[in-house]
Design an enzyme around this catalytic site. Structure first.
Site, PDB file in Angstrom:
ATOM      1  N   ASP A   1      15.166   8.432 -25.632  1.00 33.82           N
ATOM      2  CA  ASP A   1      15.563   7.163 -25.038  1.00 33.82           C
ATOM      3  C   ASP A   1      14.616   6.058 -25.497  1.00 33.82           C
ATOM      4  OD1 ASP A   1      17.136   5.806 -22.569  1.00 33.82           O
ATOM      5  OD2 ASP A   1      15.052   5.145 -22.548  1.00 33.82           O
TER       6      ASP A   1
ATOM      7  N   TYR B   1      11.234  -1.940 -26.748  1.00 35.44           N
ATOM      8  CA  TYR B   1      10.080  -1.046 -26.857  1.00 35.44           C
ATOM      9  C   TYR B   1       9.349  -1.206 -28.183  1.00 35.44           C
ATOM     10  CZ  TYR B   1      12.466   1.447 -23.019  1.00 35.44           C
ATOM     11  OH  TYR B   1      13.098   1.787 -21.848  1.00 35.44           O
TER      12      TYR B   1
ATOM     13  N   LYS C   1      18.997   0.154 -26.358  1.00 37.72           N
ATOM     14  CA  LYS C   1      19.442  -0.860 -25.396  1.00 37.72           C
ATOM     15  C   LYS C   1      19.317  -2.254 -25.979  1.00 37.72           C
ATOM     16  CE  LYS C   1      17.075   2.084 -22.038  1.00 37.72           C
ATOM     17  NZ  LYS C   1      16.097   2.667 -22.979  1.00 37.72           N
TER      18      LYS C   1
ATOM     19  N   HIS D   1      20.289  -3.595 -21.232  1.00 40.23           N
ATOM     20  CA  HIS D   1      19.011  -3.217 -20.627  1.00 40.23           C
ATOM     21  C   HIS D   1      18.853  -3.743 -19.191  1.00 40.23           C
ATOM     22  CE1 HIS D   1      14.761  -1.960 -22.124  1.00 40.23           C
ATOM     23  NE2 HIS D   1      14.910  -1.678 -20.845  1.00 40.23           N
TER      24      HIS D   1
END
Length: 278
Positions: free
Chosen positions: A46, A51, A80, A113
């Site tokens: 994930d 990120y 996302k 997100h």
């Protein structure tokens, strides 16, 4: 090792109930930690545009496939769309950029997100996800951090029901009402921060149950997620912890344990409230 099982989401796509989460994993560590996770037996990775580590995750997937110990079809990759890419066109572009960074031909799951209600563009973003899903470039689409009122709007104004709603969920924030709503509409609930960002690991109730079962506190909390019918993505930064978190299928919490953990709910968040993120 007994690994956590799999679950079918609403369109029949199968995913692992416990995945490896890469939130706050530095870009220069993403390849190594994703590789460790795949070698340990995780098949769900994930990540997210925010990120900043999609490149490393994708390289680990490609390396594992090239090494021949796992097929790409057995690995489930989630990413996302971030808040600054809301809107129909921007979401399409964000998906293309994520897929390029990952170096993959398709995604298994793509999520919005956060709903970002102040921007009021999540319906437009969802229409882009519907098109991406119809094109086959992503096997399933869903949302993250959506409250009931956000979901109700999607259900009213769009065609495809989200396959997954990934939300903060742990014994301090058990989200029973939202989980029930998700289930009633065929939406799988997936927990992020399933350990409450570590705040649960020193909780006396959890440590007592851990000592009783000769397990770590993290294993107790993750086992609670599975026995509650949930799924989760969990982060770990060492080989031992990565393996330990996956080793939760050869014991069970008893009714006394489950009652004690249920009583920990205080609706306390370790992350932001979805209505306040824009």
């Amino acid at each position: 090792m007994h690994k956590p099982g799999k679950v079918s989401i609403s369109n029949g796509v199968v995913m692992d109930r416990l995945g490896y989460g890469l939130y706050k994993v530095p870009a220069n560590e993403a390849h190594g930690l994703s590789t460790l996770a795949l070698e340990a037996g995780y098949r769900l990775l994930d990540t997210a545009a925010m990120y900043g580590n999609e490149e490393g995750v994708g390289r680990a997937v490609r390396d594992a496939v090239d090494a021949g110990y796992v097929d790409r079809s057995d690995i489930f990759v989630t990413s996302k769309v971030w808040n600054d890419s809301h809107g129909y066109r921007a979401t399409h572009e964000a998906f293309d950029e994520s897929l390029k960074r990952l170096g993959l031909d398709y995604l298994d799951l793509y999520l919005i997100h956060w709903p970002c209600p102040g921007r009021d563009l999540y319906v437009d973003s969802w229409r882009a996800l519907e098109e991406l899903y119809a094109s086959g470039r992503v096997r399933a689409v869903g949302v993250s951090n959506f409250q009931r009122h956000h979901l109700e709007r999607l259900l009213t104004e769009t065609e495809v029901v989200p396959a997954v709603n990934q939300v903060e969920l742990h014994p301090f924030l058990q989200q029973e009402t939202l989980r029930k709503f998700n289930a009633e509409h065929g939406i799988l609930t997936q927990a992020w921060s399933p350990l409450g960002r570590g705040t649960l690991l020193s909780n006396p109730t959890i440590t007592h149950i851990a000592a009783k079962h000769h397990r770590s506190p993290a294993q107790i909390v993750l086992r609670w997620h599975l026995q509650s019918g949930g799924t989760a993505v969990v982060k770990a930064s060492s080989r031992d912890r990565i393996v330990e978190n996956l080793h939760i299928e050869d014991f069970a919490l008893d009714p006394v344990d489950l009652i004690a953990i249920a009583q920990l709910n205080s609706d306390t968040r370790v992350g932001s409230h979805p209505d306040r993120v824009n």
